[in-house]
Motif scaffolding. Structure first.
Motif, PDB file in Angstrom:
ATOM      1  N   LYS A 152      -5.703  19.371 -39.561  1.00 17.77           N
ATOM      2  CA  LYS A 152      -5.057  20.434 -38.789  1.00 17.77           C
ATOM      3  C   LYS A 152      -3.969  19.873 -37.876  1.00 17.77           C
ATOM      4  O   LYS A 152      -4.129  18.808 -37.287  1.00 17.77           O
ATOM      5  CB  LYS A 152      -6.090  21.167 -37.930  1.00 17.77           C
ATOM      6  N   GLY A 177      -4.433  26.580 -35.523  1.00 12.18           N
ATOM      7  CA  GLY A 177      -4.916  27.731 -36.272  1.00 12.18           C
ATOM      8  C   GLY A 177      -4.107  28.983 -35.972  1.00 12.18           C
ATOM      9  O   GLY A 177      -2.874  28.980 -35.993  1.00 12.18           O
ATOM     10  N   SER A 178      -4.795  30.072 -35.656  1.00 13.69           N
ATOM     11  CA  SER A 178      -4.125  31.357 -35.409  1.00 13.69           C
ATOM     12  C   SER A 178      -3.299  31.352 -34.128  1.00 13.69           C
ATOM     13  O   SER A 178      -2.492  32.262 -33.898  1.00 13.69           O
ATOM     14  CB  SER A 178      -5.161  32.486 -35.344  1.00 13.69           C
ATOM     15  N   ASN A 179      -3.486  30.336 -33.284  1.00 19.38           N
ATOM     16  CA  ASN A 179      -2.711  30.252 -32.040  1.00 19.38           C
ATOM     17  C   ASN A 179      -1.424  29.452 -32.208  1.00 19.38           C
ATOM     18  O   ASN A 179      -0.590  29.424 -31.295  1.00 19.38           O
ATOM     19  CB  ASN A 179      -3.552  29.607 -30.934  1.00 19.38           C
ATOM     20  N   GLN A 209      -9.623  39.825 -33.454  1.00 19.87           N
ATOM     21  CA  GLN A 209      -9.206  39.894 -34.839  1.00 19.87           C
ATOM     22  C   GLN A 209     -10.424  39.911 -35.758  1.00 19.87           C
ATOM     23  O   GLN A 209     -11.494  39.396 -35.399  1.00 19.87           O
ATOM     24  CB  GLN A 209      -8.329  38.685 -35.198  1.00 19.87           C
ATOM     25  N   TYR A 211     -11.453  39.128 -39.886  1.00 16.86           N
ATOM     26  CA  TYR A 211     -11.072  38.671 -41.219  1.00 16.86           C
ATOM     27  C   TYR A 211     -12.327  38.669 -42.074  1.00 16.86           C
ATOM     28  O   TYR A 211     -13.210  37.840 -41.900  1.00 16.86           O
ATOM     29  CB  TYR A 211     -10.467  37.266 -41.160  1.00 16.86           C
ATOM     30  N   TYR A 216     -12.841  36.922 -34.684  1.00 17.23           N
ATOM     31  CA  TYR A 216     -12.338  35.809 -33.890  1.00 17.23           C
ATOM     32  C   TYR A 216     -11.290  36.329 -32.914  1.00 17.23           C
ATOM     33  O   TYR A 216     -10.889  37.504 -32.975  1.00 17.23           O
ATOM     34  CB  TYR A 216     -11.753  34.707 -34.790  1.00 17.23           C
ATOM     35  N   LYS A 218      -7.516  35.479 -30.851  1.00 16.78           N
ATOM     36  CA  LYS A 218      -6.295  34.681 -30.801  1.00 16.78           C
ATOM     37  C   LYS A 218      -5.550  34.980 -29.508  1.00 16.78           C
ATOM     38  O   LYS A 218      -5.808  35.994 -28.850  1.00 16.78           O
ATOM     39  CB  LYS A 218      -5.402  34.975 -32.005  1.00 16.78           C
TER      40      LYS A 218
END
Length: 276
Positions: A152, A177-179, A209, A211, A216, A218
């Motif tokens: 990552k 990640g999503s951030n 969020q 999925y 989760y 963000k």
């Protein structure tokens, strides 16, 4: 032909305290420039800013999942739905999480630009992360794809966090990640506007969020206001952040050199064995 004098690169402190600020040069050193696209033993600890993803702690106490958390100046964990964040410095780094050991199996130096060489503490580069073209050449069922998914990239954002009740506290935020993209877009917008990171503050909240069956949170970033850089108060904070980066990088580079030495020793032994 006589050589010219070597070029002297000014320090970040010199740049930000100069009578006439060189905005582009400061952006590059802060890791804010778009050109940046081209083990815990390592750091002088800074409180980590992150989103709470757990529902309870080790003692069974309920935790406010989805809220921001960081340690205040007294070392106590604080949770808050919203906070004011002022970014000072951005770096990039790669990591690999070891689920079995619940720790990072490998990590790189923190660099200001993707064009830099990301030495890692395993003796490699970028924790083995392949480029898009190399990744595309792998077969769909190649096990390497699974390994690559575990590598990552994070934006390491050094700044201050504060609320109405908590004074501005130096923190580090690993935006991955999503951030990753919300932070990247925010800083890119500041660059286009010709604004230095440390001259702006943002309100951070979170977005819930979903999925599939997973829920989760963000980050949500809303620009709050503009602040003047105060050399007396802000230079020590900025220098602390730079020192933290340098400390981390010195540790990783030392580990890299040790690992490369081990590789060289192994190659020598293998060569000797093949000659027997």
């Amino acid at each position: 032909q006589a050589r010219g004098k070597p070029k002297i690169t000014p320090s970040l402190t010199d740049l930000v305290t100069a009578d006439k600020a060189d905005t582009s040069a400061i952006m590059a050193m802060l890791g804010q420039s778009s050109d940046a696209g081209g083990s815990t033993k390592s750091v002088d600890f800074l409180p980590k800013l992150s989103i709470e993803h757990n529902t309870e702690d080790e003692e069974g106490n309920t935790l406010p999942r989805g809220q921001w958390k960081f340690k205040d100046s007294s070392g106590d964990w604080q949770h808050t739905k919203e906070l004011t964040f002022r970014p000072f410095l951005r770096r990039y780094m790669y990591t690999v999480w070891d689920n079995a050991e619940q720790t990072y199996g490998s990590m790189t130096i923190q660099a200001a630009s993707f064009g830099d060489e990301f030495f890692d503490n395993s003796g490699g580069i970028r924790c083995g992360k392949l480029g898009k073209k190399e990744l595309a050449l792998l077969d769909p069922d190649d096990p390497e794809r699974t390994l690559q998914a575990n590598v990552k990239c994070a934006q390491v954002i050094y700044g201050t966090a504060e609320t109405d009740e908590i004074a501005a506290t130096p923190v580090v935020w690993y935006a991955r990640g999503s951030n990753f993209m919300p932070v990247a877009d925010w800083i890119k917008t500041l660059e286009k506007q010709g604004k230095l990171m440390f001259n702006t503050r943002a309100k951070l909240s979170t977005l819930r969020q979903k999925y599939g069956g997973n829920i989760y949170y963000k980050s949500k970033i809303d620009v709050k206001d503009y602040v003047e850089f105060d050399p007396a108060a802000d230079v020590p904070i900025l220098e602390k952040f730079v020192e933290s980066v340098n400390s981390h990088n010195a540790y990783i580079e030392s580990e890299y050199e040790d690992a490369r030495g081990d590789f060289a020793d192994a190659e020598i032994v293998e060569a000797l064995d093949s000659n027997d």
